[in-house]
Write an enzyme that holds these catalytic residues in place. Structure first.
Site, PDB file in Angstrom:
ATOM      1  N   LYS A 212     -18.479 -17.952  37.329  1.00  0.00           N
ATOM      2  CA  LYS A 212     -17.455 -16.906  37.466  1.00  0.00           C
ATOM      3  C   LYS A 212     -16.359 -17.100  36.419  1.00  0.00           C
ATOM      4  O   LYS A 212     -15.845 -18.203  36.249  1.00  0.00           O
ATOM      5  CB  LYS A 212     -16.848 -16.958  38.871  1.00  0.00           C
ATOM      6  CG  LYS A 212     -15.761 -15.932  39.135  1.00  0.00           C
ATOM      7  CD  LYS A 212     -15.254 -16.049  40.562  1.00  0.00           C
ATOM      8  CE  LYS A 212     -14.121 -15.063  40.823  1.00  0.00           C
ATOM      9  NZ  LYS A 212     -12.883 -15.437  40.089  1.00  0.00           N
ATOM     10  N   SER A 234     -14.913 -11.641  34.852  1.00  0.00           N
ATOM     11  CA  SER A 234     -13.642 -11.758  35.570  1.00  0.00           C
ATOM     12  C   SER A 234     -12.619 -12.487  34.718  1.00  0.00           C
ATOM     13  O   SER A 234     -12.979 -13.360  33.923  1.00  0.00           O
ATOM     14  CB  SER A 234     -13.863 -12.542  36.872  1.00  0.00           C
ATOM     15  OG  SER A 234     -12.640 -12.859  37.516  1.00  0.00           O
ATOM     16  N   HIS A 236     -10.059 -13.915  36.481  1.00  0.00           N
ATOM     17  CA  HIS A 236      -9.424 -14.623  37.602  1.00  0.00           C
ATOM     18  C   HIS A 236      -8.209 -13.857  38.136  1.00  0.00           C
ATOM     19  O   HIS A 236      -7.193 -14.442  38.518  1.00  0.00           O
ATOM     20  CB  HIS A 236      -9.006 -16.037  37.184  1.00  0.00           C
ATOM     21  CG  HIS A 236      -8.983 -17.014  38.325  1.00  0.00           C
ATOM     22  ND1 HIS A 236     -10.048 -17.828  38.625  1.00  0.00           N
ATOM     23  CD2 HIS A 236      -8.035 -17.292  39.251  1.00  0.00           C
ATOM     24  CE1 HIS A 236      -9.748 -18.566  39.688  1.00  0.00           C
ATOM     25  NE2 HIS A 236      -8.536 -18.256  40.077  1.00  0.00           N
ATOM     26  N   ARG A 239      -4.574 -14.435  36.831  1.00  0.00           N
ATOM     27  CA  ARG A 239      -3.712 -15.470  37.387  1.00  0.00           C
ATOM     28  C   ARG A 239      -3.726 -16.775  36.599  1.00  0.00           C
ATOM     29  O   ARG A 239      -3.033 -17.713  36.959  1.00  0.00           O
ATOM     30  CB  ARG A 239      -4.103 -15.726  38.846  1.00  0.00           C
ATOM     31  CG  ARG A 239      -3.783 -14.534  39.743  1.00  0.00           C
ATOM     32  CD  ARG A 239      -4.384 -14.657  41.128  1.00  0.00           C
ATOM     33  NE  ARG A 239      -3.950 -15.844  41.832  1.00  0.00           N
ATOM     34  CZ  ARG A 239      -2.766 -15.997  42.411  1.00  0.00           C
ATOM     35  NH1 ARG A 239      -1.857 -15.020  42.341  1.00  0.00           N
ATOM     36  NH2 ARG A 239      -2.480 -17.098  43.060  1.00  0.00           N
ATOM     37  N   GLY A 268     -12.212  -7.691  39.777  1.00  0.00           N
ATOM     38  CA  GLY A 268     -10.891  -7.365  39.260  1.00  0.00           C
ATOM     39  C   GLY A 268     -10.467  -5.950  39.538  1.00  0.00           C
ATOM     40  O   GLY A 268     -11.129  -4.993  39.114  1.00  0.00           O
ATOM     41  N   ALA A 269      -9.371  -5.781  40.300  1.00  0.00           N
ATOM     42  CA  ALA A 269      -8.710  -4.491  40.521  1.00  0.00           C
ATOM     43  C   ALA A 269      -9.550  -3.495  41.319  1.00  0.00           C
ATOM     44  O   ALA A 269      -9.340  -2.293  41.213  1.00  0.00           O
ATOM     45  CB  ALA A 269      -8.286  -3.879  39.189  1.00  0.00           C
ATOM     46  N   ARG A 271      -9.966  -1.445  44.229  1.00  0.00           N
ATOM     47  CA  ARG A 271      -9.034  -0.999  45.267  1.00  0.00           C
ATOM     48  C   ARG A 271      -9.606   0.094  46.164  1.00  0.00           C
ATOM     49  O   ARG A 271      -9.042   0.427  47.191  1.00  0.00           O
ATOM     50  CB  ARG A 271      -7.745  -0.463  44.610  1.00  0.00           C
ATOM     51  CG  ARG A 271      -7.012  -1.482  43.745  1.00  0.00           C
ATOM     52  CD  ARG A 271      -6.382  -2.579  44.573  1.00  0.00           C
ATOM     53  NE  ARG A 271      -5.660  -3.518  43.735  1.00  0.00           N
ATOM     54  CZ  ARG A 271      -6.137  -4.674  43.288  1.00  0.00           C
ATOM     55  NH1 ARG A 271      -7.375  -5.054  43.619  1.00  0.00           N
ATOM     56  NH2 ARG A 271      -5.409  -5.467  42.525  1.00  0.00           N
TER      57      ARG A 271
END
Length: 343
Positions: A212, A234, A236, A239, A268-269, A271
């Site tokens: 990952k 990704s 992360h 972060r 990632g993101a 939503r």
């Protein structure tokens, strides 16, 4: 319980660690690491959100797709839709502490099973966090995946043995955690991995190994050469390193280069359900869902996790009908549903 009630509860319980902004774009929480934000200015978190948002779906309704197929097999498990729970840990110092790490692990592992999918448990500087995740997987008869920080190889292999004993479906290393602030705070050394490091780790187990934190074609090819079963495109969650590429920017190129040789997940993101469709159209076989699952656990515990996942699944189903996407197993052919040819 519905998604609105879950979010309302989570907002009240997260003690300003996350205020559940109307648009979860990483601006309010920028720099809150530990916490829920992105590193430094939050630029990588924000870019992940913005670049995925820029990808648009062509609505198509002159077709015969009325009951799209969502089931997909990963690591020998048939999932109800191509999404899994991302590995997240540190409920006290990242999420406000309303739920303990043990409670969170149980919520995600069993909530995922209730929704017909699986959760990834994570690793952090506090060794208890990984152990309670392993314990949850064991109680679930192995229905889970253990993701380990890029520690020394000997330490990774020790944790792989724990995952094997718990009957885990797969294991992985989030190599993008090589510079995490939270690991440094706990004096837990992590760092980059070489091809030989990966080969040693992968050869140490019969379980599928996931790498990952891949953002470039050359590193995706290294994972293929090392014998990994899957990669996660990704950063992360933005972060670790500020000013990185967004997963949505690099996914197509990576998929075109190695997509026939390795399973590709994207993170990632995510939503809402249409975000899953976007990642599939960009070349992913499946996605990981992170932040909304935190809200699900804190706002509604195990049931909240289940409801959150089922909401995403329903939204994906509707998005597929309205774009003419017939079967997630054909996701490599979904690129025609995007307006944007290049992200």
């Amino acid at each position: 319980m519905d998604i609105k009630e879950i979010k309302k509860n989570a907002k009240e319980r997260m003690k300003d660690f996350c205020i559940l902004c109307a648009e979860c774009n990483g601006r309010w929480c920028a720099g809150k690491v530990p916490g829920m934000g992105g590193a430094v200015s939050g630029g990588s978190f924000q870019r992940s959100y913005e670049k995925l948002k820029e990808v648009k779906v062509a609505m198509r309704t002159l077709h015969g797709v009325t009951d799209p197929k969502l089931k997909r097999n990963f690591f020998g498990e048939e999932l109800s839709f191509p999404a899994m729970i991302a590995p997240i840990t540190g409920t006290k110092f990242n999420m406000g502490g309303y739920v303990s790490d043990e409670e969170y692990s149980n919520d995600i592992v069993f909530g995922a099973i209730d929704a017909g999918t699986i959760a990834m448990i994570g690793d952090t500087g506090d060794p208890n966090c990984f152990q309670v995740g392993i314990d949850a997987i064991k109680r679930a008869n192995g229905k889970g995946i253990a993701i380990i920080k890029p520690r020394e190889n000997s330490e990774i292999i020790k944790r792989i043995r724990l995952a094997e004993e718990a009957g885990a479906i797969a294991v992985g290393i989030d190599v993008d955690g090589a510079g995490l602030v939270t690991m440094k705070l706990f004096n837990q050394p992590v760092g980059p991995k070489t091809l030989s490091d990966l080969k040693e780790i992968i050869s140490s187990t019969k379980l599928p190994v996931i790498i990952k934190g891949i953002l470039t074609v050359d590193e995706a090819k290294i994972c293929v050469e090392a014998g990994a079963s899957a990669i996660v495109v990704s950063n992360h969650g933005g972060r670790c390193l500020n000013e990185t590429f967004a997963p949505a920017e690099v996914l197509q190129e990576i998929s075109q280069a190695v997509g026939n040789n390795i399973t590709i997940l994207a993170d990632g993101a995510v939503r809402e359900g249409v975000d899953i469709l976007k990642y599939l159209a960009l070349g992913a076989d499946g996605v990981l869902i992170g932040r909304p699952i935190i809200w699900g656990s804190i706002g509604g515990r195990q049931e909240g996790v289940k409801v959150t996942l089922e909401t995403f699944k329903s939204q994906l189903y509707q998005s597929m009908i309205l774009s003419g996407a017939d079967d997630v197993k054909n996701s490599k052919n979904f690129s025609c549903i995007l307006y944007t040819k290049k992200v």
